[in-house]
Design a protein around this motif. Sequence first.
Motif, mmCIF file in Angstrom:
data_model
loop_
_atom_site.group_PDB
_atom_site.id
_atom_site.type_symbol
_atom_site.label_atom_id
_atom_site.label_comp_id
_atom_site.label_asym_id
_atom_site.label_seq_id
_atom_site.Cartn_x
_atom_site.Cartn_y
_atom_site.Cartn_z
ATOM 1 N N GLU A 116 53.318 30.057 29.519
ATOM 2 C CA GLU A 116 53.843 31.410 29.335
ATOM 3 C C GLU A 116 53.262 32.375 30.362
ATOM 4 O O GLU A 116 53.890 33.373 30.712
ATOM 5 N N VAL A 117 52.076 32.039 30.863
ATOM 6 C CA VAL A 117 51.440 32.919 31.853
ATOM 7 C C VAL A 117 52.116 32.759 33.214
ATOM 8 O O VAL A 117 52.481 33.739 33.860
ATOM 9 N N THR A 118 52.288 31.523 33.625
ATOM 10 C CA THR A 118 52.951 31.299 34.923
ATOM 11 C C THR A 118 54.410 31.758 34.860
ATOM 12 O O THR A 118 54.927 32.328 35.820
ATOM 13 N N ASP A 119 55.062 31.547 33.734
ATOM 14 C CA ASP A 119 56.452 32.009 33.587
ATOM 15 C C ASP A 119 56.519 33.532 33.726
ATOM 16 O O ASP A 119 57.430 34.068 34.363
ATOM 17 N N PHE A 120 55.584 34.195 33.132
ATOM 18 C CA PHE A 120 55.571 35.661 33.177
ATOM 19 C C PHE A 120 55.427 36.140 34.624
ATOM 20 O O PHE A 120 56.143 37.029 35.073
ATOM 21 N N MET A 174 45.146 33.077 40.505
ATOM 22 C CA MET A 174 45.491 32.583 41.835
ATOM 23 C C MET A 174 45.111 31.118 41.974
ATOM 24 O O MET A 174 45.881 30.281 42.424
ATOM 25 N N VAL A 175 43.881 30.811 41.553
ATOM 26 C CA VAL A 175 43.341 29.470 41.779
ATOM 27 C C VAL A 175 43.984 28.446 40.839
ATOM 28 O O VAL A 175 44.384 27.361 41.260
ATOM 29 N N GLU A 176 44.095 28.805 39.578
ATOM 30 C CA GLU A 176 44.545 27.813 38.598
ATOM 31 C C GLU A 176 46.060 27.693 38.529
ATOM 32 O O GLU A 176 46.579 26.668 38.113
ATOM 33 N N CYS A 177 46.774 28.780 38.915
ATOM 34 C CA CYS A 177 48.234 28.737 38.819
ATOM 35 C C CYS A 177 48.888 28.735 40.201
ATOM 36 O O CYS A 177 50.111 28.712 40.307
ATOM 37 N N GLY A 178 48.089 28.802 41.266
ATOM 38 C CA GLY A 178 48.643 28.790 42.616
ATOM 39 C C GLY A 178 49.530 29.987 42.906
ATOM 40 O O GLY A 178 50.605 29.867 43.500
ATOM 41 N N ILE A 179 49.088 31.164 42.494
ATOM 42 C CA ILE A 179 49.906 32.369 42.673
ATOM 43 C C ILE A 179 49.589 33.015 44.022
ATOM 44 O O ILE A 179 48.440 33.071 44.442
ATOM 45 N N PRO A 213 48.517 35.689 46.325
ATOM 46 C CA PRO A 213 47.667 36.862 46.041
ATOM 47 C C PRO A 213 48.431 38.181 46.152
ATOM 48 O O PRO A 213 48.119 39.122 45.407
ATOM 49 N N ALA A 214 49.415 38.275 47.047
ATOM 50 C CA ALA A 214 50.140 39.531 47.236
ATOM 51 C C ALA A 214 50.924 39.931 45.993
ATOM 52 O O ALA A 214 51.274 41.095 45.804
ATOM 53 N N GLN A 215 51.192 38.952 45.150
ATOM 54 C CA GLN A 215 51.985 39.252 43.943
ATOM 55 C C GLN A 215 51.118 39.831 42.820
ATOM 56 O O GLN A 215 51.631 40.444 41.889
ATOM 57 N N LEU A 216 49.827 39.636 42.921
ATOM 58 C CA LEU A 216 48.912 40.072 41.858
ATOM 59 C C LEU A 216 48.102 41.272 42.335
ATOM 60 O O LEU A 216 47.261 41.159 43.221
ATOM 61 N N VAL A 217 48.391 42.422 41.763
ATOM 62 C CA VAL A 217 47.759 43.658 42.227
ATOM 63 C C VAL A 217 46.594 44.016 41.298
ATOM 64 O O VAL A 217 46.799 44.231 40.101
ATOM 65 N N PRO A 218 45.388 44.056 41.828
ATOM 66 C CA PRO A 218 44.255 44.352 40.950
ATOM 67 C C PRO A 218 44.183 45.822 40.533
ATOM 68 O O PRO A 218 44.403 46.715 41.350
ATOM 69 N N VAL A 219 43.886 46.046 39.270
ATOM 70 C CA VAL A 219 43.568 47.389 38.762
ATOM 71 C C VAL A 219 42.199 47.247 38.106
ATOM 72 O O VAL A 219 42.076 46.584 37.081
ATOM 73 N N LEU A 220 41.205 47.855 38.739
ATOM 74 C CA LEU A 220 39.831 47.522 38.369
ATOM 75 C C LEU A 220 39.022 48.734 37.950
ATOM 76 O O LEU A 220 39.014 49.758 38.642
ATOM 77 N N HIS A 221 38.335 48.582 36.849
ATOM 78 C CA HIS A 221 37.495 49.648 36.315
ATOM 79 C C HIS A 221 36.158 49.001 36.007
ATOM 80 O O HIS A 221 36.088 48.092 35.195
ATOM 81 N N PHE A 222 35.103 49.447 36.647
ATOM 82 C CA PHE A 222 33.843 48.701 36.452
ATOM 83 C C PHE A 222 32.603 49.581 36.483
ATOM 84 O O PHE A 222 31.530 49.141 36.863
ATOM 85 N N ASP A 223 32.728 50.852 36.059
ATOM 86 C CA ASP A 223 31.537 51.708 36.067
ATOM 87 C C ASP A 223 30.699 51.558 34.801
ATOM 88 O O ASP A 223 29.733 52.291 34.609
ATOM 89 N N GLY A 224 31.076 50.650 33.933
ATOM 90 C CA GLY A 224 30.280 50.403 32.736
ATOM 91 C C GLY A 224 30.796 51.130 31.509
ATOM 92 O O GLY A 224 30.406 50.802 30.394
ATOM 93 N N THR A 225 31.661 52.125 31.717
ATOM 94 C CA THR A 225 32.291 52.770 30.560
ATOM 95 C C THR A 225 33.560 51.989 30.221
ATOM 96 O O THR A 225 34.128 51.314 31.076
ATOM 97 N N PRO A 226 34.011 52.054 28.981
ATOM 98 C CA PRO A 226 35.232 51.340 28.617
ATOM 99 C C PRO A 226 36.427 51.893 29.403
ATOM 100 O O PRO A 226 36.517 53.092 29.664
#
Lengths: 611, 351
Positions: free
Chosen positions: A537-541, A564-569, A571-584
């Motif tokens: 369902e993940v690769t299909d999505f 990317m590694v496990e499903c061979g995706i 990278p250009a198709q997967l856009v990171p949205v990252l929040h990592f300052d320690g707050t939720p």
Amino acid sequence: MPIESVNDFVIRFANVNGSGSASANLLFARSVMRMGVPIAPRNIFPSNIQGLPTWYEVRVTEAGHLGARGGLDMMVAMNPQTWDKDIASIDPGGYLFYDSSRPIPPSKFRDDIVVLGMPLTDIVNRTYTDPRQRQLFKNIIYVGALAALLDIAIEEVEKLIGEQFKGKDKLIAPNLKALHIGYDYARDHFACPIGLRVRRADKIGDRIFVEGNAAAGLGAVYGGATVCAWYPITPSTSLAEAFETYCKRLRVDPETAEKRYAIVQAEDELASIGMVVGAAWNGARAFTATSGPGISLMQEFLGLAYFAEIPAVLFDVQRGGPSTGMPTRTQQSDLLIAAYAAHGDTKHVLLFPRDPGEAFEFGALSFDLADRLQTPIFVMLDLDIGMNQHLCPPFQWDDARALDRGKVMTYEELESGRDFGRYLDVDGDGIPFRTYPGTHPTRGSFFTRGSTRDRYARYTEEGAPYVDNMERLLRKFDTAKTLVPPAILARAAKPTRLGVIHYGSTGPSMDEALQILSARGVHVDALRVRGFPFGPEVTDFIAGHDLVFVVEQNRDAQMRTLLMVECGIDPAQLVPVLHFDGTPITARFIAKAIAEKATSIRPPQQREVLS
Amino acid sequence: MTYLAKPKFRHPDIEINELGFSHRDYEGSISTLCAGCGHDSISSAIMRACFELSLPPHRIAKLSGIGCSSKTPTYFLGQSHGFNSVHGRMPSVLTGANLANRELIYLGVSGDGDSASIGFGQFAHAIRRAVNMLYIVENNGVYGLTKGQFSATSDKGSKSKKGIDNPDSPIDLVSIAMQLGATFVARSFSGDKDQLVPLIKAGLEHQGAAFIDVISPCIAFNNHQGSTKSFDYVRAHNAELNTLDFITSQAPIGVDYPEGAAQDVRLHDGSTIRLRKLSADYDVHDRGAAMDHIYRLGRSGEIATGLIFIDDEPSDMHARLGTAKKPLNALADRDIVPGSAALAKINAGLR
């Protein structure tokens, strides 16, 4: 203009750690809940026992948005150390409630907020002589004042105090007295209520209010765990402690006082996982609770458990890394170290609970999976889920459910002459049979080792049996795809080529962000991943969308890497949205990032389909 | 090592124990250690002890770490479940295994590298937790499998095969085990089967943390002149505290000893070890005196062997934890899964 909002605001308490504020703040939060209005509280606390700043934030949300919102409508500033920062954090038009006993120069205020000063220290000094009472009742007094200011029914707070001190009844009257001192003072000195108000609603239903660590510890009880070996580490400590609390209540024989569980506080994380491996090898359900630094230390044993195929359950309550990092802040930054823990070719099964409800559910499930798959299972909590109380549906258990012990050959089967090869794939699913030590006098014993061996567990250094075994382990990992909880799809209101993948504690903020985006005309299908390895369902999505945002709470886009590694995706198709300052992560952050990227990033060119 | 398997046939008059097993039923695979290795003698002593005690092999769990000594469980008790775990981490695995099933007999086999260096912490904590086990260190003072580096039990000044003197102080695992509360502590020598077999039997019977340090010379890397763990050196400096006769309830030994020269130690299964004292005034029940005695012997270059200390009333980890008599791994679902009614109550308390 002062902010006007009913049942939808954020209030934050700035306190000094160790000043007894936590129980008063919780009393405030629960009184809002008793008004039938959902809340999402969060602790922001230091790595400290006494003296450093600590904050408690309550999001009052009739709409039921349980993620962190961002922004601040009202500050209860009780800590002079953090005054400047606290004042600056209030949204324009917001409210400041503070202890006005000591004069504060006008320059220390802002003119775009509503200032409500109450001489709390003067009042407690007048009323109480004992220093500890002055401290504790000061907190209760401000809860009373807030009830008046925010229009919270005082009888709900009174009821809660009665429940809290049930059995210690002599504490009820003084607490009620303090509550009313605050309530009456506010009514007499301020125009109550202010623009922020709590209005009675009926939006709680049968939901419970619980910390994720407590839920996971209870899940371990229901999952049949009998051995817990752990080493104290924030933010996982309360998980092992909750397991013990629930075991004392549910697993002690009422007649003999015998315990149907064993908990060992090990000397370190290596010993914790070693004990788990030893216990699980011997047929007990065993787990450890830890955080990232503990996972780092457990690597060698995790390789052994993977390779020798020993069940183990690890609750990883993730915190900010690397190294000691931010020990009291939240992150989702242990995915890669957990997924590929240990040297050599290894892969591990991960579960991603969203909230305490799933922490309980996956906590119990993990033991079935560990026995079924004979491998370590990681339940990937984080500090936000683990150490904050969340509203979630009540825990459920089907009494018809039996624990799945997996493929264990019995005395009778061995006696009947059934062929036993510890690493023999008899069913084609990559999962061999095991025996518990001591089962049969002459059949079924085997030697467990981390070095290579053949299908009958005989030591060998030959290449072919090694490859055979490693390939079977991959088949077993494929089987795991069918057993982990499947990803959950939330389709947008309109057909869209945009997708978003998220997991764990991002869920509540993601749900809210999707509503915000939808209202702005940005439609995004969302997939909440709940397990690794990924099911189809993940690769299909991903295949069904041009661009897929991957929202996570770490710097390096670890889920994206796994995809990317496990499903061979691509990278250009997967856009990171990252929040990592320690707050939720917040809905505001997600919605803003996706809205910007949705217009600025072009999807990769569709690859030509070769047929 | 030999690569020739022993023939399977048995002598018709082969000695049989109470279970109807011969010593052949306690054997394992062929050893791959060097010919003459002290460790193989210890394996033989373990097999002999289990045979004489009539222990069902499949009820013994044999666990080890990594190294030459940790390889040996493959070479004895082929019907036992074995676990060759991670370097220095056997104690935690054994502790976990013991938590899961208190009814099996736990035999931990380790070496001086495994227990005194990388696994020093785990050794210490398993002892202080009073895990019911027999923990044997096959102590040769050297890293054999990696070819001759000093281990932490090497004596200061002991010479390596390459001619280097060890500059560091040794760790004496016996003294450490005593200090940490082991309730059965002994030291022996792989070359002295008469002493070692009864000690292993008594250690297996002991219902608490039992530890035996067995000096086991490394024929390949630590048996030269100048080594304090060579066969010759150990023989020349062996200070036997006592010799042991293991007396089962079925076959009492009728030998008489002069007054004060013998001491009986009763074991869990009703059998008795009779200690013939070789060192005057040595009391195996006095922990403090024993520690002092072995310390003074050690200072004078002697190696105290024999039963060093025993507590006749040991406690074990399960007693301390208050765990159920029934093994945790044998509890049924209904014993451990509280059910939906209990959960409903918990839910009610969280609103």
